[in-house]
Design an enzyme around this catalytic site. Structure first.
Site, short mmCIF file in Angstrom:
data_model
loop_
_atom_site.label_atom_id
_atom_site.label_comp_id
_atom_site.label_asym_id
_atom_site.label_seq_id
_atom_site.Cartn_x
_atom_site.Cartn_y
_atom_site.Cartn_z
N ASP A 282 0.95 -1.28 0.14
CA ASP A 282 -0.03 0.01 -0.07
C ASP A 282 0.80 1.20 -0.03
OD1 ASP A 282 -3.31 0.33 0.99
OD2 ASP A 282 -2.02 1.82 0.83
N ILE A 310 2.33 0.08 -6.08
CA ILE A 310 2.55 -1.30 -6.72
C ILE A 310 3.25 -0.92 -8.24
CG2 ILE A 310 0.41 -1.33 -7.85
CD1 ILE A 310 2.21 -4.32 -6.69
N GLU A 335 -13.17 6.24 -9.85
CA GLU A 335 -12.44 6.27 -8.68
C GLU A 335 -11.80 4.83 -8.64
OE1 GLU A 335 -11.97 7.61 -4.19
OE2 GLU A 335 -14.01 7.19 -5.07
N SER A 340 -4.30 -0.39 -11.47
CA SER A 340 -3.02 -1.06 -10.78
C SER A 340 -3.22 -2.34 -10.60
CB SER A 340 -3.06 -0.23 -9.36
OG SER A 340 -3.03 1.14 -9.41
N HIS A 476 -21.31 0.84 0.77
CA HIS A 476 -20.67 2.02 0.77
C HIS A 476 -20.80 2.41 -0.55
CE1 HIS A 476 -17.11 0.27 -0.09
NE2 HIS A 476 -16.49 1.31 -0.33
C1 LIG Z 1 -10.39 0.70 -1.21
S1 LIG Z 1 -8.94 0.34 -0.29
C2 LIG Z 1 -9.05 -1.17 0.38
C3 LIG Z 1 -7.93 -1.57 1.51
C4 LIG Z 1 -8.21 -3.11 2.06
N1 LIG Z 1 -7.38 -3.71 0.96
C5 LIG Z 1 -9.42 -3.45 2.65
O1 LIG Z 1 -10.04 -4.07 1.67
O2 LIG Z 1 -9.97 -2.92 3.53
C6 LIG Z 1 -7.63 0.59 -1.50
C7 LIG Z 1 -6.40 0.71 -1.04
O3 LIG Z 1 -5.45 0.53 -2.14
C8 LIG Z 1 -4.24 1.75 -1.95
N2 LIG Z 1 -3.85 1.92 -3.36
C9 LIG Z 1 -4.50 2.40 -4.42
N3 LIG Z 1 -3.86 2.45 -5.32
C10 LIG Z 1 -2.45 2.01 -5.10
C11 LIG Z 1 -1.53 1.54 -5.72
N4 LIG Z 1 -1.23 1.79 -7.04
N5 LIG Z 1 -0.12 1.21 -5.13
C12 LIG Z 1 -0.51 0.89 -3.77
N6 LIG Z 1 -1.66 0.85 -2.93
C13 LIG Z 1 -2.58 1.55 -3.59
C14 LIG Z 1 -4.96 2.80 -1.17
O4 LIG Z 1 -3.89 3.51 -0.60
C15 LIG Z 1 -5.98 2.05 -0.29
O5 LIG Z 1 -5.38 1.83 1.08
#
Ligand SMILES: C[S@@+](CC[C@H](N)C(=O)[O-])C[C@H]1O[C@@H](n2cnc3c(N)ncnc32)[C@H](O)[C@@H]1O
Ligand SMILES: *[C@@H]1O[C@H](CO)[C@@H](O)[C@H](O)[C@H]1NC(C)=O
Length: 533
Positions: A282, A310, A335, A340, A476
């Site tokens: 993350d 990532i 959004e 990724s 949500h």
């Molecule tokens: C919708 S949240 C899901 C968090 C967790 N997996 C859950 O299910 O509760 C998406 C997470 O992906 C991370 N994220 C989004 N794009 C990313 C990227 N390109 N590389 C690393 N992390 C990423 C965001 O910081 C966020 O914490």
């Protein structure tokens, strides 16, 4: 034909602020003054050589001063006198520029503005109407100064002061917009862009999200409340859990990658389901909490956490057997961070490996809810005795994330797209589909509603799915409502046909996308176009 456009910029307000910071504020080095001044000059020169589009016509000129000159001579508008008249600060100036560009207001209405509240008061106008607009990078004080006879155009210390002030203003703005993640999310929803302000077809102008814009995105995920909301969304989280716990054979001794692990919840489910190793990635600060959480649950031998995008980091393994991620955005792709996940899939997934969830259906259904329609549309006809009907357009152009009462559905749902995350490529996320909704109840159709369903399917003996549709327990993500300007009378047995344009742009940069939707509806006798052009 294009109805609604959704801009995937996460927070335009933060964007604007970021622009100012990144473009105008060279890192203040500890070096001597001269160095700094050189950097400054370079910055200004670079800006001045950028082409600038006129605010009122199609003309493009080589510099900000040239455009100002042109506005004065050809359109009889002196921006400088407007800045002076209304005593605009940096904020006010930026909003004015975006206001002019987005509303295409005429030179005369601009010069005739009274002293009262300005029409660009709303913070919405902090969103750049034109990407990379050099006018937004200009300093109003400097502009005024340079027109003053005998003025040299501002010493570099003044320039510095101005930059500093603008940076502070920008940071304040940033802080304000990030202070409550909920507000941020609402703002994001509010960004469903008016089709009129960016002509359909002209979407090439979508600029890349820059690093700092990413930062706003990731810092929103750094805050605990967004994770609390996600974790408390039981439909979402329990579906992931059930999929893993009930299909432990899929995970036994596998190497798993969790893209965007957040608090690490999915990684821990995977570890408990028998995975040999889980790599959790993350970019946001939440990963530090995840590190504590993983340790508190004695899973540190199984789960390796890596902070970074990532796309930027190197995994400690060459290939993984399974990729899990919760990447879904409003109406699935708005959004979303599917890009990724696909990046990770193409780089790291072993032959025969799988991405979960794997299948996603995007669906539409017709709604007849005259009450709601009146609340949102007819409302503007008489507001405390005043006619505000011009507001209707803006309201109709917005796609809104809200919970739709299942009792108001008047058609069967129809799937307009199925996405298989194991095979889909980015370009396929743009699609146009003709759809036909079978009407079940004679009624006035007042809106088309979009939602998605998620499936954990491939190789699972216990398949798991969840729906974000109006018939299912609310999530949500809620549903996405496209209001029709005028209700459309339909009868049971009718087919309500239309076309849906769903686009996702990706300018090579994994986080820059623009989604746009359009739909028009027609019944058999003569097509009624439900669009606003
Ligand atoms: C919708 S949240 C899901 C968090 C967790 N997996 C859950 O299910 O509760 C998406 C997470 O992906 C991370 N994220 C989004 N794009 C990313 C990227 N390109 N590389 C690393 N992390 C990423 C965001 O910081 C966020 O914490
Ligand atoms: C998902 O869409 C496919 C068609 O693309 C369809 O066969 C399947 O039944 C849909 N699933 C649900 C639950 O709607």
């Amino acid at each position: 034909m294009m109805l609604l456009q959704l801009l995937k910029n996460l927070c335009a307000f933060a964007l604007t602020a970021g622009d100012v910071v990144a473009e105008d504020m060279p890192e203040l080095s500890d070096g001597d003054e001269d160095d700094e001044d050189d950097v400054d000059k370079e910055q200004w020169m670079e800006e001045e050589s950028q082409p600038v589009s006129c605010l009122f016509c199609d003309k493009v000129l080589g510099s900000v001063p040239a455009i100002l000159q042109h506005c004065t001579s050809d359109h009889e508008v002196s921006l400088v006198s407007i800045i002076r008249k209304h005593d605009l600060d940096d904020y006010g100036y930026i909003k004015m520029i975006n206001f002019i560009r987005s509303t295409k207001c005429s030179p005369s209405c601009l010069m005739g503005l009274p002293d009262g509240p300005l029409p660009w008061e709303s913070e919405d106008f902090l969103r750049p109407a034109l990407q990379d607009d050099p006018l937004l990078q200009a300093d109003p004080e400097e502009l005024c100064g340079s027109e003053e006879p005998g003025s040299s155009g501002g010493s570099s210390s003044r320039t510095h002061d101005a930059l500093l002030r603008r940076t502070q203003a920008a940071e304040e703005g940033l802080a304000r917009s990030l202070e409550d993640v909920h507000k941020l999310k609402l703002l994001v929803q509010g960004l469903f862009l008016d089709a009129e302000t960016s002509k359909s077809g002209e979407l090439g102008a979508v600029a890349k999200l820059r690093e700092d814009e990413d930062e706003a995105y990731f810092s929103s995920y750094g805050h605990y409340s967004i994770h609390e909301e996600m974790l408390k969304d039981k439909v979402r989280t329990e579906s992931y859990r059930d999929f893993m716990y009930r299909n432990a054979e899929v995970f036994r001794d596998k190497v798993v990658l969790d893209v965007g692990c957040g608090t690490g919840i999915l990684s821990m489910f995977a570890a408990r389901s028998g995975a040999k190793k889980v790599i959790a990635v993350d970019q946001s600060e939440i990963i530090y909490q995840a590190m504590d959480i993983v340790r508190s649950n004695n899973l540190e031998d199984k789960i390796t956490l890596i902070k970074g995008r990532i796309e930027d980091i190197k995994l400690p393994v060459e290939k993984v057997d399974i990729i899990i991620s919760e990447w879904m955005g409003y109406f699935l792709l708005y959004e979303s961070m599917l890009d990724s996940v696909l990046y990770a899939r193409d780089l790291y997934l072993a032959d025969g490996g799988s991405v979960y969830p794997d299948l996603c259906n995007i669906s539409l259904v017709a709604v007849g809810d005259i009450q709601k329609h009146q609340d949102r549309i007819a409302f503007w006809d008489d507001v405390y005795g005043f006619n505000m009907a011009c507001m209707k357009k803006a309201v109709v152009h917005d796609a809104v994330a809200e919970v739709v009462n299942a009792d108001t559905l008047i058609s069967e749902p129809t799937v307009i797209q199925t996405i298989d995350c194991n095979t889909v490529c980015l370009s396929e996320l743009e699609f146009t589909t003709d759809f036909c909704l079978k009407i079940l109840n004679t009624a006035d159709c007042t809106a088309i509603v979009g939602y998605f369903d998620i499936f954990f399917d491939k190789g699972c003996s216990n398949k798991v799915m969840f729906s974000t549709g109006p018939q299912a327990t609310k999530t949500h993500w809620r549903q996405t409502v496209f209001l029709l300007e005028k209700p459309l009378f339909v009868q049971a047995g009718d087919g309500l046909g239309g076309q849906f344009v769903y686009k996702t742009w990706d300018n090579c940069d994994s986080t820059s996308q623009l989604n746009s939707f359009g739909c028009f509806l027609g019944n058999t006798e003569g097509k009624q176009t439900i669009s606003h052009h």
